[in-house]
Design an enzyme around this catalytic site. Structure first.
Site, PDB file in Angstrom:
ATOM      1  N   ASP A  43      37.940  36.051  42.604  1.00 47.39           N
ATOM      2  CA  ASP A  43      37.088  34.865  42.703  1.00 47.39           C
ATOM      3  C   ASP A  43      35.701  35.180  43.260  1.00 47.39           C
ATOM      4  O   ASP A  43      34.839  34.292  43.317  1.00 47.39           O
ATOM      5  CB  ASP A  43      37.756  33.810  43.593  1.00 47.39           C
ATOM      6  N   LYS A  67      38.522  31.473  33.957  1.00 47.43           N
ATOM      7  CA  LYS A  67      38.546  30.728  35.229  1.00 47.43           C
ATOM      8  C   LYS A  67      38.006  29.312  34.984  1.00 47.43           C
ATOM      9  O   LYS A  67      37.945  28.865  33.842  1.00 47.43           O
ATOM     10  CB  LYS A  67      37.732  31.481  36.278  1.00 47.43           C
TER      11      LYS A  67
HETATM   12  C1  S3P Z   1      45.012  31.735  42.863  1.00 48.25           C
HETATM   13  C2  S3P Z   1      45.081  32.773  41.987  1.00 48.25           C
HETATM   14  C3  S3P Z   1      43.916  33.251  41.210  1.00 48.25           C
HETATM   15  C4  S3P Z   1      42.597  32.701  41.754  1.00 48.25           C
HETATM   16  C5  S3P Z   1      42.682  31.254  42.093  1.00 48.25           C
HETATM   17  C6  S3P Z   1      43.752  31.017  43.143  1.00 48.25           C
HETATM   18  C7  S3P Z   1      46.240  31.344  43.590  1.00 48.25           C
HETATM   19  O1  S3P Z   1      44.044  32.812  39.877  1.00 48.25           O
HETATM   20  O2  S3P Z   1      41.562  32.920  40.822  1.00 48.25           O
HETATM   21  O3  S3P Z   1      41.446  30.773  42.600  1.00 48.25           O
HETATM   22  O4  S3P Z   1      46.144  30.597  44.587  1.00 48.25           O
HETATM   23  O5  S3P Z   1      47.329  31.787  43.191  1.00 48.25           O
HETATM   24  P1  S3P Z   1      44.853  33.657  38.754  1.00 48.25           P
HETATM   25  O6  S3P Z   1      46.280  33.610  39.082  1.00 48.25           O
HETATM   26  O7  S3P Z   1      44.533  32.951  37.462  1.00 48.25           O
HETATM   27  O8  S3P Z   1      44.266  35.035  38.833  1.00 48.25           O
END
Ligand code: S3P
Length: 451
Positions: free
Chosen positions: A327, A354
């Site tokens: 992120d 995203k």
């Molecule tokens: C998150 C996982 C990440 C991240 C998101 C929060 C989480 O996403 O980008 O802001 O809390 O499990 P991805 O699982 O799509 O990588």
């Protein structure tokens, strides 16, 4: 609500030295999980330091719709009376998860092994994001899903009445997918196994163990193997949510690029699966120190001190670090503008799915601000110009993405000319106190007069 009403344009200008303490809000990942695991326990879970951003508030509403009692007390502590594993009621209304991919994907997992049906939707950003990565493994448990083309929301999930446990290798590095499978595994008999080739944030594993589930993690040549024993009775917890390193990244990065700055960001969660940005910044020559390293509630925590860093240099960020800072690439690309030389970011295809296509959103905006950016499907390179030589003078689009909006507002604090963000309202999803917090440090960010 962000992204649903009138756009809120904001402009940031060259700012004086940033000084003081920045109390970042609670961790978004841990906040979602606190509410969901609290709802799956029997008895009262108490949560302090919960992120009261729109994403998490939408998850709180969803947990109520599935039958949990979720109350914010006057003190700011949240109380969750859960219904137990397998105890979710069928919601009477559509579940609106707003902008939150984490919210919708984790909740889909949590309900997919109960004999209930729920329909999910979100804002224009969330309704454009892929859900097949979650519904594919949920189908293995016996759940069915009916969504729009390409596996998009709105989508209805029919939970499995007789779920079977699953062994699943995640095809993309995603803590959301891993967590959805583990939450579904809670109500399946026997052992559910998730294998991830690249380790992603492990809050679900730590918190499931904290709530009393039997869960093990083993690093093997095939990757990280996580094994959960289904149908536990989860025990309610008292949770203190650490401050979010992904939010702290904004005042930290601002301090590094605004001359004369010295900012302390206390109580930051420094789980190694989240701290990749800070390692990267130090490799670039950032004056960034950890003070008072300690452990709180099963998570490593420290105070971060960031000072203006006159000699930043571009580096090649190791691709195997991507998951631990996924992120943070937008704001890293802003710091990279003020470094000497190129910053290369590779192995980051996930940035394209995203809240927005973050490579494209940043590349377009940075180019408008006078920076050269090269990009391919899973990589991008920012050509730094060093301090004092980044033009700015652009209006950029936030594309319903809080981190894009905040990144460009940080950029404008150190560019020659101001930077305007067309709509800063999405910031409320994860960092509702961004404006006052940055102003208190000395940032010059204004809401534009909308006549
Ligand atoms: C998150 C996982 C990440 C991240 C998101 C929060 C989480 O996403 O980008 O802001 O809390 O499990 P991805 O699982 O799509 O990588």
């Amino acid at each position: 609500m962000s992204g649903h009403g009138t756009p809120v344009p904001m402009t940031s200008r060259q700012s004086g030295p940033l000084k003081g303490e920045a109390n970042a809000p609670g961790d978004k990942s841990i906040s979602h999980r606190s509410l969901i695991l609290g709802a799956l326990s029997i008895g009262e879970t108490r949560v302090t330091g919960l992120l009261e951003g729109e994403d998490v508030l939408d998850t709180a509403k969803a947990m109520r719709a599935f039958g949990a009692e979720v109350v914010r007390e006057e003190s700011g502590t949240w109380s969750v009376h859960g219904v137990g594993v397998g105890g979710f009621a069928e919601p009477a209304q559509v579940i609106d998860c707003g902008n939150s991919g984490t919210g919708v994907r984790l909740i889909m997992g949590a309900m997919a092994t109960s004999p209930i049906t729920a329909t999910f939707t979100g804002d224009a950003s969330l309704n454009g994001r892929p859900m097949g990565r979650v519904t594919d493994p949920l189908a293995l448990f016996g759940a069915r899903s009916y969504g729009r083309a390409g596996g998009r929301l709105p989508m209805t999930i029919v939970g499995a009445a007789n779920p079977v446990p699953v062994t699943y290798t995640t095809p993309v590095p995603s803590a959301q997918v891993k967590s959805a499978v583990l939450l579904a595994g809670l109500n399946a008999p026997g052992q559910t196994v998730v294998i991830e080739r690249e380790a992603t944030r492990d809050h679900s594993e730590r918190m499931l163990a904290g709530f009393g589930a039997t869960i093990t993690t083993e690093d093997t040549p095939e990757g990280r193997v996580i094994t959960l024993t289904g149908q536990p009775e989860l025990k309610p917890q008292t949770i203190v949510v650490p401050r979010d390193p992904s939010s702290a990244a904004f005042p930290v990065c601002a301090a590094l690029i605004v001359p004369g700055s010295d900012v302390l960001v206390p109580n930051i969660g420094l789980n190694p699966t989240r701290a990749g940005l800070f390692t990267t910044l130090r490799e670039m020559g950032a004056d960034l120190t950890y003070e008072n390293l300690r452990e709180e509630g099963g998570e490593p925590v420290a105070d971060l001190r960031a000072r203006f860093s006159a000699n930043l240099k571009g580096i090649a960020v190791p691709p195997d670090r991507a998951a631990s800072m996924i992120d943070e690439y937008p704001v890293l690309s802003v710091v990279a503008c003020f470094a000497q030389g190129q910053t290369e970011m590779r192995g980051v295809k996930e940035l394209r799915v995203k809240e927005s296509d973050r490579i494209d959103a940043m590349a377009v905006g940075l180019r408008a601000a006078g920076i050269t950016v090269d990009e391919g499907e899973d990589w991008w390179i920012v050509h730094g110009r060093g301090h004092g030589d980044v033009p700015g003078g652009a209006t950029v689009a936030s594309r319903l993405d809080h981190r894009i909006a905040m990144s460009f507002l940080i950029l404008g604090m150190a560019t020659t000319k101001p930077v305007t963000v067309d709509d800063a309202s999405p910031i409320a999803t994860s960092f509702p106190i961004f404006e006052p917090l940055m102003a208190q440090l000395g940032a010059s960010i204004t809401r534009d007069n909308r006549g």
